[in-house]
Design a protein around this motif. Structure first.
Motif, PDB file in Angstrom:
ATOM      1  N   PRO A 169       0.815  -1.215   0.012  1.00  0.00           N
ATOM      2  CA  PRO A 169       0.208  -0.078   0.229  1.00  0.00           C
ATOM      3  C   PRO A 169       0.904   1.235   0.144  1.00  0.00           C
ATOM      4  O   PRO A 169       1.940   1.096   0.701  1.00  0.00           O
ATOM      5  N   GLU A 170       0.332   2.252  -0.629  1.00  0.00           N
ATOM      6  CA  GLU A 170       1.146   3.404  -0.813  1.00  0.00           C
ATOM      7  C   GLU A 170       0.325   4.422   0.221  1.00  0.00           C
ATOM      8  O   GLU A 170       1.154   5.392   0.498  1.00  0.00           O
ATOM      9  N   GLN A 171      -0.971   4.335   0.461  1.00  0.00           N
ATOM     10  CA  GLN A 171      -1.682   5.446   1.169  1.00  0.00           C
ATOM     11  C   GLN A 171      -1.432   4.950   2.773  1.00  0.00           C
ATOM     12  O   GLN A 171      -1.365   3.630   3.049  1.00  0.00           O
ATOM     13  N   SER A 172      -1.422   5.676   3.474  1.00  0.00           N
ATOM     14  CA  SER A 172      -0.945   5.562   5.001  1.00  0.00           C
ATOM     15  C   SER A 172      -2.139   4.646   5.660  1.00  0.00           C
ATOM     16  O   SER A 172      -2.066   3.897   6.440  1.00  0.00           O
ATOM     17  N   TYR A 173      -3.601   4.837   4.932  1.00  0.00           N
ATOM     18  CA  TYR A 173      -4.491   4.247   5.652  1.00  0.00           C
ATOM     19  C   TYR A 173      -4.823   2.631   5.267  1.00  0.00           C
ATOM     20  O   TYR A 173      -5.408   2.026   5.707  1.00  0.00           O
ATOM     21  N   LEU A 174      -3.914   2.556   4.323  1.00  0.00           N
ATOM     22  CA  LEU A 174      -3.705   0.891   3.814  1.00  0.00           C
ATOM     23  C   LEU A 174      -2.389   0.348   4.444  1.00  0.00           C
ATOM     24  O   LEU A 174      -1.466   0.279   3.905  1.00  0.00           O
ATOM     25  N   SER A 175      -2.731  -0.019   5.748  1.00  0.00           N
ATOM     26  CA  SER A 175      -1.584  -0.355   6.313  1.00  0.00           C
ATOM     27  C   SER A 175      -2.018  -1.470   7.511  1.00  0.00           C
ATOM     28  O   SER A 175      -3.158  -1.286   7.860  1.00  0.00           O
ATOM     29  N   ASP A 176      -0.948  -2.113   8.104  1.00  0.00           N
ATOM     30  CA  ASP A 176      -1.390  -2.947   9.348  1.00  0.00           C
ATOM     31  C   ASP A 176      -1.867  -2.168  10.374  1.00  0.00           C
ATOM     32  O   ASP A 176      -1.415  -0.963  10.742  1.00  0.00           O
ATOM     33  N   THR A 177      -3.041  -2.588  10.998  1.00  0.00           N
ATOM     34  CA  THR A 177      -3.418  -1.883  12.193  1.00  0.00           C
ATOM     35  C   THR A 177      -3.994  -3.060  13.166  1.00  0.00           C
ATOM     36  O   THR A 177      -4.598  -4.012  12.520  1.00  0.00           O
ATOM     37  N   THR A 203     -18.082   8.768  15.550  1.00  0.00           N
ATOM     38  CA  THR A 203     -17.191   9.002  16.636  1.00  0.00           C
ATOM     39  C   THR A 203     -17.217   7.409  17.736  1.00  0.00           C
ATOM     40  O   THR A 203     -16.296   7.215  18.053  1.00  0.00           O
ATOM     41  N   GLY A 204     -18.470   6.841  17.441  1.00  0.00           N
ATOM     42  CA  GLY A 204     -18.258   5.520  18.206  1.00  0.00           C
ATOM     43  C   GLY A 204     -17.419   4.289  17.412  1.00  0.00           C
ATOM     44  O   GLY A 204     -16.840   3.659  18.031  1.00  0.00           O
ATOM     45  N   LEU A 205     -17.835   4.502  16.057  1.00  0.00           N
ATOM     46  CA  LEU A 205     -17.226   3.318  15.572  1.00  0.00           C
ATOM     47  C   LEU A 205     -15.534   3.347  15.271  1.00  0.00           C
ATOM     48  O   LEU A 205     -15.079   2.436  15.187  1.00  0.00           O
ATOM     49  N   SER A 206     -15.372   4.571  15.187  1.00  0.00           N
ATOM     50  CA  SER A 206     -13.858   4.822  14.954  1.00  0.00           C
ATOM     51  C   SER A 206     -12.985   4.456  16.399  1.00  0.00           C
ATOM     52  O   SER A 206     -11.908   4.166  16.251  1.00  0.00           O
ATOM     53  N   GLN A 207     -13.728   4.394  17.223  1.00  0.00           N
ATOM     54  CA  GLN A 207     -13.009   3.740  18.727  1.00  0.00           C
ATOM     55  C   GLN A 207     -12.749   2.260  18.820  1.00  0.00           C
ATOM     56  O   GLN A 207     -11.819   1.881  19.446  1.00  0.00           O
ATOM     57  N   SER A 208     -13.555   1.566  17.747  1.00  0.00           N
ATOM     58  CA  SER A 208     -13.157   0.013  17.638  1.00  0.00           C
ATOM     59  C   SER A 208     -12.964  -0.481  16.398  1.00  0.00           C
ATOM     60  O   SER A 208     -12.102  -1.585  16.230  1.00  0.00           O
ATOM     61  N   PHE A 209     -12.781   0.325  15.062  1.00  0.00           N
ATOM     62  CA  PHE A 209     -12.487  -0.152  13.962  1.00  0.00           C
ATOM     63  C   PHE A 209     -11.474   0.997  13.203  1.00  0.00           C
ATOM     64  O   PHE A 209     -11.616   2.173  13.420  1.00  0.00           O
ATOM     65  N   HIS A 210     -10.814   0.412  12.224  1.00  0.00           N
ATOM     66  CA  HIS A 210      -9.940   1.223  11.382  1.00  0.00           C
ATOM     67  C   HIS A 210     -11.042   1.462  10.050  1.00  0.00           C
ATOM     68  O   HIS A 210     -11.250   0.296   9.574  1.00  0.00           O
ATOM     69  N   ILE A 211     -11.668   2.530   9.654  1.00  0.00           N
ATOM     70  CA  ILE A 211     -12.556   2.487   8.788  1.00  0.00           C
ATOM     71  C   ILE A 211     -12.287   3.197   7.453  1.00  0.00           C
ATOM     72  O   ILE A 211     -11.559   4.253   7.566  1.00  0.00           O
ATOM     73  N   ILE A 212     -12.497   2.510   6.139  1.00  0.00           N
ATOM     74  CA  ILE A 212     -12.275   3.289   4.997  1.00  0.00           C
ATOM     75  C   ILE A 212     -13.372   3.219   4.400  1.00  0.00           C
ATOM     76  O   ILE A 212     -14.305   2.413   4.222  1.00  0.00           O
ATOM     77  N   HIS A 213     -13.855   4.552   4.155  1.00  0.00           N
ATOM     78  CA  HIS A 213     -15.116   5.005   3.511  1.00  0.00           C
ATOM     79  C   HIS A 213     -15.243   5.512   2.183  1.00  0.00           C
ATOM     80  O   HIS A 213     -14.538   6.514   2.109  1.00  0.00           O
TER      81      HIS A 213
END
Length: 364
Positions: A169-177, A203-213
């Motif tokens: 992955p080139e984008q930072s959001y495409l990375s191991d998490t 706000t709630g989901l971002s505390q439990s997931f790495h979200i790509i939208h």
């Protein structure tokens, strides 16, 4: 023997790209051109994804401005109708200039003037329909086509590059998490009504997931404002994007825990072929309720859940996401079973139909 020139057109971009990829793999000497929209939406000066992506594959792109018959009134209705003769004239001029051996249509209003002009010029026509029911344009196109390829017979063409080794992955959001990846998509152009349902949950989901939208180009700025409202501690967990290219999408499909989104023919075919558990929210006004039918097939296989947007609340959606995550191993097992049986040769079958058409031309 002169190599054929295939003129590709239509509103269903993803299967068109899949067939282009397949032609480039097995017939690298064939020539192709694409006739399509330069703007993503009527009245919007945003470059269409088809122009950008087709050009990226090295295929010449020719713009076509035309109109369509609309089911509902909007400020662009009259202007759209007035553009129909312009589209027909432009399509005729492009085909006179290009002299294609065959037209491959993927339906929709953008393909109609190209097919009509092709029929007048006695060009062979093959059309593919990925949905269950033909729309008005496609019903007309089907009457003029040499071959009508239905998804229920030949399948939905899936881009082979989705199955290729996943690139770094080139984008930072495409990375191991350490967080499970939640992929939210409304299809290639996004879904603003679905986005509106998702935004209050972030706000709630971002505390439990790495979200790509995937929000679509029109809603990207709005999504970025929503992101700025998330606590700095979790802000990097939410990543809105306008459009996701196939290499990035391949990485997402191979890493996502769960997909949440619409259930168009392309999305359902891709998650089935790649074994990705899904929570589907079908487009409520899809013709023939086709998205619900697409989703129900995978629900019956045990790899997906279907929710009705008309009665859906944010609270219910968040609860369903969390419920599926608790049973994720079972959903993944069922999704893997579907993937092992799912036919992935739709693009090849379309190419075979083109080959048959070219062979007839060579022997006529």
């Amino acid at each position: 023997m002169k190599q054929p020139l295939i003129a590709i057109t239509g509103g269903h971009l993803t299967p068109a790209l899949a067939v282009i990829e397949q032609i480039q793999r097995i017939h690298p000497d064939w020539k192709m051109v694409f006739i399509g929209r330069r703007n993503s939406f009527e009245g919007a000066a945003i470059q269409s994804e088809e122009e950008r992506l087709v050009r990226a594959l090295g295929i010449p792109f020719h713009g076509l401005t035309t109109g369509r018959f609309q089911r509902s009134w909007s400020p662009f209705t009259v202007l759209s109708l007035l553009k129909i003769p312009l589209g027909m004239a432009t399509a005729f001029l492009w085909l006179m200039r290009l002299r294609p051996s065959l037209i491959l249509s993927f339906g929709g209003y953008i393909a109609l003037p190209v097919v009509l002009a092709g029929k007048l010029l006695n060009v062979e026509i093959v059309t593919h329909e990925q949905t269950m029911d033909l729309g008005l344009s496609n019903r007309i196109i089907a009457r003029m086509a040499m071959r009508v390829l239905l998804a229920r017979d030949v399948g939905v063409p899936i881009r082979q590059s989705l199955f290729d080794p996943v690139p770094e992955p080139e984008q930072s959001y495409l990375s191991d998490t350490p967080f499970p990846i939640l992929y939210i998509t409304g299809g290639s152009t996004g879904a603003q009504s679905l986005n509106a349902l998702i935004y209050p949950l972030l706000t709630g989901l971002s505390q439990s997931f790495h979200i790509i939208h995937q929000v679509g180009a029109q809603d990207l700025e709005n999504a970025r404002r929503v992101r700025n409202g998330i606590s700095p501690e979790y802000r990097s967990h939410y990543n809105p994007v306008g459009y996701i290219d196939v290499g990035q999408l391949s990485w997402i499909y191979h890493h996502a825990a769960l997909l949440v989104g619409r259930s168009g023919a392309n999305t359902t075919a891709e998650v089935a072929a790649l074994g990705v558990p899904a929570l589907f929210i079908p487009l409520p006004w899809a013709a023939g309720d086709e998205q619900r039918i697409n989703a129900q097939t995978l629900v019956d296989e045990g790899m997906a859940v279907l929710l009705d947007q008309k009665t859906l609340t944010g609270e219910t959606l968040a609860a369903q996401i969390n419920s599926m995550m608790k049973s994720l191993p079972l959903y993944k097992k069922k999704a893997g079973e579907v993937a092992n049986q799912y036919p992935c040769d739709g693009a090849l079958r379309v190419v075979k139909a083109i080959e048959e058409g070219i062979a007839r031309l060579n022997h006529s």
